[in-house]
Design a protein around this motif. Sequence first.
Motif, PDB file in Angstrom:
ATOM      1  N   GLN A 189       1.004  -1.153   0.136  1.00  0.00           N
ATOM      2  CA  GLN A 189      -0.014   0.155  -0.219  1.00  0.00           C
ATOM      3  C   GLN A 189       0.643   1.235   0.075  1.00  0.00           C
ATOM      4  OE1 GLN A 189      -2.802   0.306   3.096  1.00  0.00           O
ATOM      5  NE2 GLN A 189      -3.363   2.402   2.675  1.00  0.00           N
ATOM      6  N   GLU A 190       2.060   1.355   0.874  1.00  0.00           N
ATOM      7  CA  GLU A 190       2.708   2.212   0.874  1.00  0.00           C
ATOM      8  C   GLU A 190       3.523   2.549  -0.486  1.00  0.00           C
ATOM      9  OE1 GLU A 190       3.797   4.524   4.241  1.00  0.00           O
ATOM     10  OE2 GLU A 190       1.898   4.180   3.377  1.00  0.00           O
ATOM     11  N   ALA A 191       3.783   1.651  -1.394  1.00  0.00           N
ATOM     12  CA  ALA A 191       4.314   1.607  -2.303  1.00  0.00           C
ATOM     13  C   ALA A 191       3.318   2.114  -3.688  1.00  0.00           C
ATOM     14  CB  ALA A 191       4.974   0.318  -2.959  1.00  0.00           C
ATOM     15  N   GLY A 192       1.913   2.180  -3.274  1.00  0.00           N
ATOM     16  CA  GLY A 192       0.952   2.700  -4.264  1.00  0.00           C
ATOM     17  C   GLY A 192       0.335   1.357  -4.851  1.00  0.00           C
ATOM     18  N   LEU A 375      13.914   9.028   2.697  1.00  0.00           N
ATOM     19  CA  LEU A 375      14.198   8.174   3.341  1.00  0.00           C
ATOM     20  C   LEU A 375      13.256   6.863   3.181  1.00  0.00           C
ATOM     21  CD1 LEU A 375      15.904   9.697   6.516  1.00  0.00           C
ATOM     22  CD2 LEU A 375      17.140   8.510   4.108  1.00  0.00           C
ATOM     23  N   ALA A 376      11.854   7.448   3.400  1.00  0.00           N
ATOM     24  CA  ALA A 376      10.785   6.381   3.420  1.00  0.00           C
ATOM     25  C   ALA A 376       9.689   6.886   2.469  1.00  0.00           C
ATOM     26  CB  ALA A 376      10.253   6.203   4.812  1.00  0.00           C
ATOM     27  N   PRO A 377       9.880   6.978   1.221  1.00  0.00           N
ATOM     28  CA  PRO A 377       8.748   7.424   0.387  1.00  0.00           C
ATOM     29  C   PRO A 377       7.688   6.452   0.553  1.00  0.00           C
ATOM     30  CG  PRO A 377      10.442   6.305  -0.792  1.00  0.00           C
ATOM     31  CD  PRO A 377      11.010   6.372   0.484  1.00  0.00           C
ATOM     32  N   SER A 378       6.556   7.195   0.189  1.00  0.00           N
ATOM     33  CA  SER A 378       5.026   6.046   0.101  1.00  0.00           C
ATOM     34  C   SER A 378       4.038   7.009  -0.571  1.00  0.00           C
ATOM     35  CB  SER A 378       4.670   5.950   1.619  1.00  0.00           C
ATOM     36  OG  SER A 378       4.108   7.061   2.214  1.00  0.00           O
ATOM     37  N   ALA A 379       2.985   6.215  -1.051  1.00  0.00           N
ATOM     38  CA  ALA A 379       1.761   6.651  -1.857  1.00  0.00           C
ATOM     39  C   ALA A 379       1.086   7.433  -0.976  1.00  0.00           C
ATOM     40  CB  ALA A 379       1.193   5.661  -2.443  1.00  0.00           C
ATOM     41  N   THR A 380       0.993   6.877   0.340  1.00  0.00           N
ATOM     42  CA  THR A 380      -0.184   7.530   1.455  1.00  0.00           C
ATOM     43  C   THR A 380       0.631   9.010   1.589  1.00  0.00           C
ATOM     44  OG1 THR A 380       1.022   6.417   3.356  1.00  0.00           O
ATOM     45  CG2 THR A 380      -0.949   5.439   2.223  1.00  0.00           C
TER      46      THR A 380
END
Length: 415
Positions: A189-192, A375-380
């Motif tokens: 989910q964080e990766a989209g 450092l911690a990219p995410s879709a959300t």
Amino acid sequence: MYNSPKEVLMEIPLGFGAELRRLREAAKKTLEAVSKEVNYSKGHLCKVERGDKKPSQVLARRCDAFFETGGRLEGMLDTPDSADAGRVQGRREVLATGVGSLVAAAMGAEQSGGPRAGQATLLPTSLFHDQLQQMRMLGQTSAPTALLVPLGTQVTTITSMASQSSGATRLELLVIAARFAEYAGWMAQEAGHVTGALDWTAQAVELAQAGGDTNLADYALVRRALIALYDNDARETVALVQRARRNGVPPRIRGLATQRAAQGHALAGDERACLSELDRARSLLAHDDAVNDGPVLGPTHLADPVSMVTGWCLHDLGRHRQAAEILDRECLRIPPQAVRTRVRYGLRRALAHSASGEIEHACNAARELLTLADLAPSATMRADVRQLDRELGRFRSHPAVRELRPSLAHTMADH
């Protein structure tokens, strides 16, 4: 050595779109003026600046010529930062090594006859619990895509070990495999990858049920409700968690489900229902006396989850100043190493300050977060950054906003 906020901001590596916007605003040119010079539509340039469209080499060269950059924009096309690439690769190697050494330790114990009687099931599951905890820690400071492969490898490895085992050992291994799959769903989910997130969550439920753990099926509804929440579907958010609050479900899962219901009601603008659910969630989580014999489900880096979610909900309910006060306090209590959590809730804090008219405060809060976002990219996270960009866009003439928006554009780009 102390760096001023402006100096810190300038150290953030910008993407093509963010750099183009910075150059344009520094030259005091409108999108319309630039579009006439480079012979691209205003809409096309707007999408490039926001990271929604990839620039062509022709556009890069024309912009370089117009802004006299000496080819800097063209040089930014598809050239990932080597240090960042090395850092990601290093993390992948560490993760791969961890997987291999863990399996070797578990299999080595079996081949040597295993531990003494009565401890046969403790060695492999305790090692896997430690490994999952390490991955969750890495997930706070790593790109989610870097964790999906080793997480999948662990699910396959542990499931295979379970198929060759029997009795209590088999059940314990299936349950821990389910925990790895559940975390893989969060990283997807964080990766989209919403479909991937749902698939991993469904697999986690199947593994847990095969291992005799029916609670994960209820928690999976809480995870699915989060996906609905970020899709701005208030009704589905509330409907999903209602099924996770039946009698017999552990207090922690019911408490997390009730928190999510509160967020759904806030999104729908139902303040009375939201505040009632928050009170109920606090009571449930305060009485969470279940024995924890494995990784904890849900967030683990929040000192007071209900207060944090209260701030989140008050913002959605339009009570921005109260939300900002709560989020200011609770964000300070997040451990420094929990980067993903700090960014996720810190952006809500910046949104609350922006919506309450505290533009300078909002920009200062966001500036710190954007130094951590890579450092911690995410879709959300990008969804909240887009919302913040829209909110601050109403104050685009404010000096702090002009300074911040190029970095917001860089963060919004899908890396």
